[in-house]
Design an enzyme around this catalytic site. Sequence first.
Site, mmCIF file in Angstrom:
data_model
loop_
_atom_site.group_PDB
_atom_site.id
_atom_site.type_symbol
_atom_site.label_atom_id
_atom_site.label_comp_id
_atom_site.label_asym_id
_atom_site.label_seq_id
_atom_site.Cartn_x
_atom_site.Cartn_y
_atom_site.Cartn_z
ATOM 1 N N SER A 1 -29.967 57.201 15.215
ATOM 2 C CA SER A 1 -29.421 58.037 14.147
ATOM 3 C C SER A 1 -28.487 59.120 14.689
ATOM 4 C CB SER A 1 -30.582 58.614 13.338
ATOM 5 O OG SER A 1 -30.144 58.920 12.051
ATOM 6 N N HIS B 1 -34.135 52.703 7.792
ATOM 7 C CA HIS B 1 -33.668 53.558 8.879
ATOM 8 C C HIS B 1 -34.862 53.934 9.761
ATOM 9 C CE1 HIS B 1 -30.703 56.407 10.415
ATOM 10 N NE2 HIS B 1 -31.622 57.359 10.392
HETATM 11 C C1 GTR Z 1 -29.304 62.006 8.062
HETATM 12 C C2 GTR Z 1 -27.836 62.010 8.351
HETATM 13 C C3 GTR Z 1 -27.484 60.793 9.160
HETATM 14 C C4 GTR Z 1 -28.424 60.613 10.312
HETATM 15 C C5 GTR Z 1 -29.848 60.988 10.011
HETATM 16 C C6 GTR Z 1 -30.752 61.199 11.223
HETATM 17 O O1 GTR Z 1 -29.705 63.013 7.225
HETATM 18 O O2 GTR Z 1 -27.131 62.030 7.135
HETATM 19 O O3 GTR Z 1 -26.141 60.844 9.580
HETATM 20 O O4 GTR Z 1 -27.944 61.287 11.415
HETATM 21 O O5 GTR Z 1 -29.943 62.143 9.282
HETATM 22 O O6 GTR Z 1 -30.305 61.622 12.274
HETATM 23 O O7 GTR Z 1 -31.941 60.970 11.083
#
Ligand code: GTR
Length: 421
Positions: free
Chosen positions: A260, A402
């Site tokens: 991420s 995710h």
């Molecule tokens: C989210 C963000 C993403 C990603 C994520 C993370 O809120 O919008 O770009 O980086 O966090 O790092 O878990």
Amino acid sequence: MKNANIFISAFFLVLFGAFLSSRAQLPTANYDENRVPEYILPALPTTLKEWENSRSGLIAQFENEVYGRVAEGSFRTEVTITRQRNGVLAGKADLKEIRVQIITSRGELPIDILLLTPLGSTGPMPVILGLNFYGNHSIHRDTAISLSDRWMRRNEDYGIENNKATEASRGVRAYRWAIDKILSRGYALATFYYGDVDPDFHDGFSNGVHPLFYQEGQIAPRPDEWGSVSAWAWGTRRVLDYLQTDPQIHEGKIALFGHSRLGKTALWAGAQDKRFAAVIANNSGCGGAALSRRKFGETVQIINTSFPHWFCTNFKKYNERESQLPVDQHQLIALIAPRPVYITSASEDLWADPKGEFLAAREAGRVYSLYNSTSNPLLEKIPPSHTPVLGPISYHMRSGKHDVTDYDWDRFLDFLDLHFK
Ligand code: GTR
């Protein structure tokens, strides 16, 4: 009385207006392929010579317009082995903790590394360096691992109280780190908490590494100077400096992993520093592997609004003006060539634009082909879930959300075996 009523109504009207306009700043994300704008990607050179000549200029563009360049200024580091224990993790591993103290004329900053190696192994062995979100103690419950005392994001489920980890925070992220698999397949694991380098909240850059490099009178990075992602990437390179000196580690087999926002960080660090022998960017999305010009899921404007501190101030010029960006993220991946890179997506992680991540990897493949025209098997079409394509550029789509799962780790290790063994 009437005046008071008018006053109160006006007050609520202003409050409601402020609420609306704060909402208005964040456009809703597009998840419809039909609404992806037509775009032309910045071209990649067609000869190896041209590519190699353009490399440093391209890095400068990413520095100036996207991540921000590291502020000038000298620093030195002091390395201390702070703890060593054999037979930790139920007898499977040896542990070493190392503090890298960054020192400038303006102050000091400690980065604490946790290094786990298979029990009794002396090396030199390949290592996976992965940044973690909640402290080194979060990747395993073993109390041999020091508990971080740094600022941490609020998370009651993770036992974080008053922005500090507690004993209850041990192992809260263990599910994301397949340590047994990593060690049993002959790899060491090194990790550090990204917040050691810069705590992840927008404080106007008064904490973390940035102030250590301010010039006289400077109170914030200049428009082309580093945001937090660039700072995390810089810190990662300081950890790499150490790993290359550790006798247990094979200095030519240091792979970098991030998920991420830390996947964005891994790509940027890997693009800049050829000493990273391989890079794995999991679900890295906007500002990571995903093409900005697709404006699918999280966009430049959304990310710059939600996380004003991640990128350099110049990057905000491209809010809703992605076509004006001098670069796009396929070039970031290409900067890692010919070193192996693994881009991964998750089917339900639309916020990170899985297709945009794949397309960027595919485009970067053109540069990999300049180094070796036969070695890049990356497909024309996005492969279905759980159909990894492994090569110098590797890609997989995992089904689900995710996250980082055991499925991902099994593939990462296959990828590293392919290149390191
Ligand atoms: C989210 C963000 C993403 C990603 C994520 C993370 O809120 O919008 O770009 O980086 O966090 O790092 O878990």
